[in-house]
Design a protein around this motif. Structure first.
Motif: not given
Length: 103
Positions: A60-87
């Motif tokens: 992906f292209t990284l938005k200049t106002t974000l750090s890569l760590s911020e993006v990955m923290k959000s993506v990993k947290a929300k995607s694991s939550k999605w997997i768990n909520e969908n059982h």
């Protein structure tokens, strides 16, 4: 130059905790779509998300106002939550702590 022009292409790789083969075919494509949408929600632009049973690749292209760590923290947290909520799995799903990132 009065304006800033930047386009940073990033490839990230992150794995399932303990590298267990938990990303099953019956939800893999939907998970990839969810991860792509989560990247886009941060203001970055997803080009492709792919992977196998134990890890995911994102390009992906990284938005200049974000750090890569911020993006990955959000993506990993929300995607694991999605997997768990969908059982999709009998046990709790988690990603490994870190990630690889290359530009």
């Amino acid at each position: 130059m009065p304006n800033t022009y930047v386009k940073i292409y990033v490839r990230t790789i992150f794995g399932v905790k303990h590298r267990d083969a938990l990303i099953k075919d019956y939800f893999k494509k939907e998970l990839q779509a969810v991860i792509g949408n989560l990247i886009n929600e941060t203001g970055c632009k997803t080009i492709i998300v792919n992977g196998v049973e134990d890890h995911v690749h994102c390009f992906f292209t990284l938005k200049t106002t974000l750090s890569l760590s911020e993006v990955m923290k959000s993506v990993k947290a929300k995607s694991s939550k999605w997997i768990n909520e969908n059982h999709f799995l009998n046990d709790r799903f988690e990603w490994q702590r870190g990630f690889g990132g290359f530009s």
